[in-house]
Enzyme design. Structure first.
Site, PDB file in Angstrom:
ATOM      1  N   ASP A 123     -19.526  39.044 -12.940  1.00 28.23           N
ATOM      2  CA  ASP A 123     -18.564  38.024 -12.509  1.00 28.23           C
ATOM      3  C   ASP A 123     -19.191  37.208 -11.389  1.00 28.23           C
ATOM      4  O   ASP A 123     -19.639  37.773 -10.389  1.00 28.23           O
ATOM      5  CB  ASP A 123     -17.275  38.687 -12.027  1.00 28.23           C
ATOM      6  N   HIS A 130     -12.566  27.485  -4.647  1.00 29.27           N
ATOM      7  CA  HIS A 130     -12.033  28.850  -4.537  1.00 29.27           C
ATOM      8  C   HIS A 130     -12.673  29.581  -3.358  1.00 29.27           C
ATOM      9  O   HIS A 130     -11.975  30.188  -2.538  1.00 29.27           O
ATOM     10  CB  HIS A 130     -12.282  29.610  -5.842  1.00 29.27           C
ATOM     11  N   GLU A 198     -10.346  32.322 -15.164  1.00 31.83           N
ATOM     12  CA  GLU A 198     -11.786  32.146 -15.293  1.00 31.83           C
ATOM     13  C   GLU A 198     -12.127  31.796 -16.739  1.00 31.83           C
ATOM     14  O   GLU A 198     -11.304  31.916 -17.638  1.00 31.83           O
ATOM     15  CB  GLU A 198     -12.534  33.445 -14.924  1.00 31.83           C
ATOM     16  N   GLN A 237      -8.379  45.551  -3.066  1.00 25.49           N
ATOM     17  CA  GLN A 237      -9.631  44.811  -2.862  1.00 25.49           C
ATOM     18  C   GLN A 237      -9.936  44.622  -1.374  1.00 25.49           C
ATOM     19  O   GLN A 237     -11.059  44.822  -0.926  1.00 25.49           O
ATOM     20  CB  GLN A 237      -9.512  43.445  -3.551  1.00 25.49           C
ATOM     21  N   LYS A 250     -10.572  45.512  -9.087  1.00 23.80           N
ATOM     22  CA  LYS A 250     -10.918  44.605 -10.190  1.00 23.80           C
ATOM     23  C   LYS A 250     -11.104  45.332 -11.520  1.00 23.80           C
ATOM     24  O   LYS A 250     -10.910  44.727 -12.580  1.00 23.80           O
ATOM     25  CB  LYS A 250     -12.259  43.920  -9.879  1.00 23.80           C
ATOM     26  N   THR A 346     -13.102  32.730 -10.260  1.00 24.91           N
ATOM     27  CA  THR A 346     -11.857  31.965 -10.245  1.00 24.91           C
ATOM     28  C   THR A 346     -12.146  30.470 -10.183  1.00 24.91           C
ATOM     29  O   THR A 346     -12.951  30.028  -9.364  1.00 24.91           O
ATOM     30  CB  THR A 346     -11.017  32.352  -9.019  1.00 24.91           C
TER      31      THR A 346
HETATM   32 MN    MN Z   1     -13.231  37.199 -10.609  1.00 27.19          MN
END
Ligand code: MN
Length: 412
Positions: A123, A130, A198, A237, A250, A346
């Site tokens: 990722d 963002h 995403e 997180q 995640k 994102t």
């Molecule tokens: Mn992500």
């Protein structure tokens, strides 16, 4: 290229003659590589059996598979030829169209599987808007971007095993969190469950360990793209991520749309990306239009059935493009494999209406979203459904992605 008049597809369908994506559908309980036109799934095993896919080099065995990996691994010379053959059949004379219609199934009758076996998933964090929003919220509003951000397509290695296809429910994760003002953590269901809007690309060609993909060659390694929701538990997180980055906040689930739209179908929608300033290092330098103008939406549907589109953004805003991401990922000799998935991070645009997470849309919950059923949301509640949608459109040509949808189940 004109779809034959005997094939009816809805107005504004994502799956026009210009698209012809690939996915894996369960046909009579058996996984087959499929394509789609309008609201019909096209069974490619049946197409081949009827002699409709005379493509040089095509191994028909790769069509009978629970993932696209072996099909993709034959290379673009085969997969592009299959796509062009289908386009030709769907826009040719009545006798050919009669034949291919025998391979159609109504979309509601074909359960779709996760389209690729994802060996590794990465990722990225490639939207400047963002990264800036998060920096403003959690660090220093005056120096929101960390010093490396404009030089490196920042990313982390995610978890492949929990990537699920659209329609799979998502259970609210439990974990450790540090309550506001507390010194010691507590354990329980996440209370700050969020989305990350995403897109992801599927790697279409491997590079050997120890080699690298040059940024100028990287496009030939991109097979196609899908919608991707990187569900995120912000409270888990926030407590866990220092110093090694995202982990249990995640890896409980990510939702992917079932149809891989090929890079060839997206070719008409290329646009220039934002100017990169300061200048990037040589191995990341690339000329030309490597971003894509793809409209993206997230809908929130509450347990009462009320629906609200909570964001409208665009893939064209990405600061780092996919070729740069792939060049960076392999510059140290890391080997990519067919079916690997790289998500964008994102996708937020410049306006508040174009942010790609609830964290940003509600600004940490300070500005809740009003829902038409009279309720409001800061983060997701049990029973909420999030549906991502996306399409590109230009000069009457429309190519879309369908949806990536998931409903939140209560913590177990
Ligand atoms: Mn992500």
């Amino acid at each position: 290229m004109q779809l034959h008049q005997d094939i009816a597809i809805p107005a504004n369908s994502d799956f026009t003659i210009y698209n012809i994506p690939f996915g894996v559908g369960q046909i009579d309980g058996v996984p087959h590589v499929c394509s789609r036109i309008g609201d019909f799934v096209v069974d490619l095993v049946a197409c081949h059996a009827h002699g409709l896919l005379p493509v040089e080099g095509l191994d028909a065995g790769t069509l009978q598979s629970a993932s696209l990996n072996r099909f993709i691994d034959q290379g673009k010379s085969v997969t592009n030829a299959v796509r062009l053959t289908l386009q030709s059949l769907l826009s040719s004379g009545a006798s050919e169209v009669d034949k291919i219609k025998r391979c159609f199934h109504p979309v509601e009758e074909v359960p779709m599987l996760l389209p690729v076996h994802v060996g590794d998933y990465t990722d990225f964090y490639s939207s400047k808007e963002h990264a800036t929003n998060l920096g403003k919220m959690f660090r220093d509003p005056a120096n929101a971007l960390l010093p490396n951000w404009l030089h490196i397509p920042v990313g982390y290695h995610g978890r492949a095993s929990s990537i699920v296809v659209s329609g799979t429910p998502v259970r609210r994760p439990k974990g450790q969190m540090l309550p506001a003002g507390a010194d010691t953590p507590v354990f329980g269901p996440s209370r700050l469950l969020d989305i990350e809007l995403e897109m992801a690309f599927v790697v279409g060609k491997s590079n050997p360990l120890g080699s690298r993909i040059e940024v100028q060659d990287a496009a030939s390694y991109l097979f196609g793209m899908a919608l991707f929701n990187d569900w995120s538990a912000r409270d888990i997180q926030k407590w866990e991520y220092i110093p090694l980055g995202p982990f249990l906040g995640k890896n409980f689930a990510s939702t992917m749309s079932p149809w891989i739209v090929t890079m060839e179908a997206l070719e008409p929608f290329r646009v220039q990306g934002p100017k990169q300033e300061p200048e990037v290092l040589d191995y990341l330098k690339i000329q030309g239009a490597h971003n894509y103008d793809i409209q993206l939406f997230a809908d929130l549907i509450t347990p009462s059935g009320a629906k609200k589109t909570i964001t409208h953004t665009n893939f064209k805003y990405m600061y780092w493009n996919m070729s740069q991401q792939l060049a960076h990922h392999t510059v140290n000799g890391c080997n990519m494999q067919v079916g690997d998935l790289c998500a964008s991070g994102t996708i937020s645009g410049p306006e508040p209406g174009s942010y790609g997470s609830l964290l940003e849309i509600t600004w940490r919950g300070e500005h809740p979203i009003s829902i038409p059923d009279g309720t409001e949301r800061k983060f997701l509640l049990d029973g909420d459904t999030i549906t991502l949608r996306g399409y590109a459109e230009r000069d009457g040509i429309r190519v879309g992605f369908g949806e990536a949808s998931g409903k939140i189940l209560p913590a177990g």
